[in-house]
Design a protein around this motif. Structure first.
Motif, PDB file in Angstrom:
ATOM      1  N   GLU A   8      46.610 -22.145   4.580  1.00 32.22           N
ATOM      2  CA  GLU A   8      47.816 -22.039   5.390  1.00 32.22           C
ATOM      3  C   GLU A   8      48.978 -22.656   4.618  1.00 32.22           C
ATOM      4  O   GLU A   8      48.880 -23.789   4.155  1.00 32.22           O
ATOM      5  N   ALA A  48      51.264 -28.051  12.550  1.00 33.85           N
ATOM      6  CA  ALA A  48      51.560 -28.832  11.351  1.00 33.85           C
ATOM      7  C   ALA A  48      51.490 -30.332  11.653  1.00 33.85           C
ATOM      8  O   ALA A  48      50.945 -31.105  10.866  1.00 33.85           O
ATOM      9  N   LEU A  51      48.032 -31.633  11.720  1.00 39.29           N
ATOM     10  CA  LEU A  51      47.404 -31.653  10.400  1.00 39.29           C
ATOM     11  C   LEU A  51      48.015 -32.710   9.480  1.00 39.29           C
ATOM     12  O   LEU A  51      47.558 -32.880   8.352  1.00 39.29           O
ATOM     13  N   VAL A  53      51.249 -32.708   8.425  1.00 37.87           N
ATOM     14  CA  VAL A  53      52.337 -32.180   7.602  1.00 37.87           C
ATOM     15  C   VAL A  53      53.620 -32.894   7.999  1.00 37.87           C
ATOM     16  O   VAL A  53      53.999 -32.899   9.168  1.00 37.87           O
ATOM     17  N   ALA A  58      54.151 -27.172   2.522  1.00 36.11           N
ATOM     18  CA  ALA A  58      52.863 -27.854   2.561  1.00 36.11           C
ATOM     19  C   ALA A  58      51.766 -26.798   2.600  1.00 36.11           C
ATOM     20  O   ALA A  58      51.945 -25.725   3.160  1.00 36.11           O
ATOM     21  N   VAL A  60      47.640 -26.241   3.454  1.00 34.65           N
ATOM     22  CA  VAL A  60      46.424 -26.751   4.080  1.00 34.65           C
ATOM     23  C   VAL A  60      45.296 -25.798   3.723  1.00 34.65           C
ATOM     24  O   VAL A  60      45.409 -24.587   3.909  1.00 34.65           O
ATOM     25  N   GLY A  63      41.700 -26.618   6.710  1.00 28.43           N
ATOM     26  CA  GLY A  63      42.052 -27.666   7.653  1.00 28.43           C
ATOM     27  C   GLY A  63      42.436 -28.991   7.032  1.00 28.43           C
ATOM     28  O   GLY A  63      42.724 -29.946   7.747  1.00 28.43           O
ATOM     29  N   GLN A  64      42.465 -29.074   5.693  1.00 27.16           N
ATOM     30  CA  GLN A  64      42.812 -30.323   5.017  1.00 27.16           C
ATOM     31  C   GLN A  64      44.129 -30.151   4.255  1.00 27.16           C
ATOM     32  O   GLN A  64      44.256 -29.220   3.438  1.00 27.16           O
ATOM     33  N   LEU A  65      45.070 -31.042   4.514  1.00 20.16           N
ATOM     34  CA  LEU A  65      46.333 -31.033   3.782  1.00 20.16           C
ATOM     35  C   LEU A  65      46.050 -31.311   2.316  1.00 20.16           C
ATOM     36  O   LEU A  65      45.385 -32.299   1.986  1.00 20.16           O
ATOM     37  N   ALA A  66      46.501 -30.417   1.438  1.00 24.79           N
ATOM     38  CA  ALA A  66      46.274 -30.580   0.006  1.00 24.79           C
ATOM     39  C   ALA A  66      46.996 -31.827  -0.492  1.00 24.79           C
ATOM     40  O   ALA A  66      48.145 -32.064  -0.127  1.00 24.79           O
ATOM     41  N   CYS A  69      51.110 -32.877  -1.324  1.00 26.04           N
ATOM     42  CA  CYS A  69      52.048 -32.090  -0.534  1.00 26.04           C
ATOM     43  C   CYS A  69      53.246 -32.912  -0.060  1.00 26.04           C
ATOM     44  O   CYS A  69      54.149 -32.358   0.528  1.00 26.04           O
TER      45      CYS A  69
END
Length: 88
Positions: A8, A48, A51, A53, A58, A60, A63-66, A69
């Motif tokens: 995402e 967002a 998660l 953000v 950003a 994801v 389901g995990q924020l990279a 970001c």
């Protein structure tokens, strides 16, 4: 599909967001299900928030924020570390 990697991209439509969309699309493999989400949509903004953000662009992955970001946005190495471009 169960073996798809859900990617995402949270975007506000700015030039930095567009560059991130292009970066993600260049790294995407057949296992990547890439969606660009508009932060101007309140439902997207709420997702967002859940998660973590805090700025855009950003990305994801599953389901995990990279990592990375925050600040400058995601880069090539960060996205590869999150699994982008690696078939499942």
């Amino acid at each position: 599909m169960a073996n798809q990697r859900k990617v995402e991209i949270f975007s506000a439509g700015c030039p930095a967001c567009d560059a991130t969309v292009q970066l993600v699309q260049s790294l995407a493999c057949p296992s990547c299900d890439v969606t660009v989400l508009d932060m101007n949509d309140p439902h997207v903004a709420n997702r967002a928030d859940t998660l973590g953000v805090r700025s855009v662009p950003a990305v994801v992955v599953d389901g995990q924020l990279a990592d990375g970001c925050g600040g400058r946005g995601p880069d090539h190495q960060t996205l590869e570390a999150a699994g982008m471009g690696q078939p499942r």
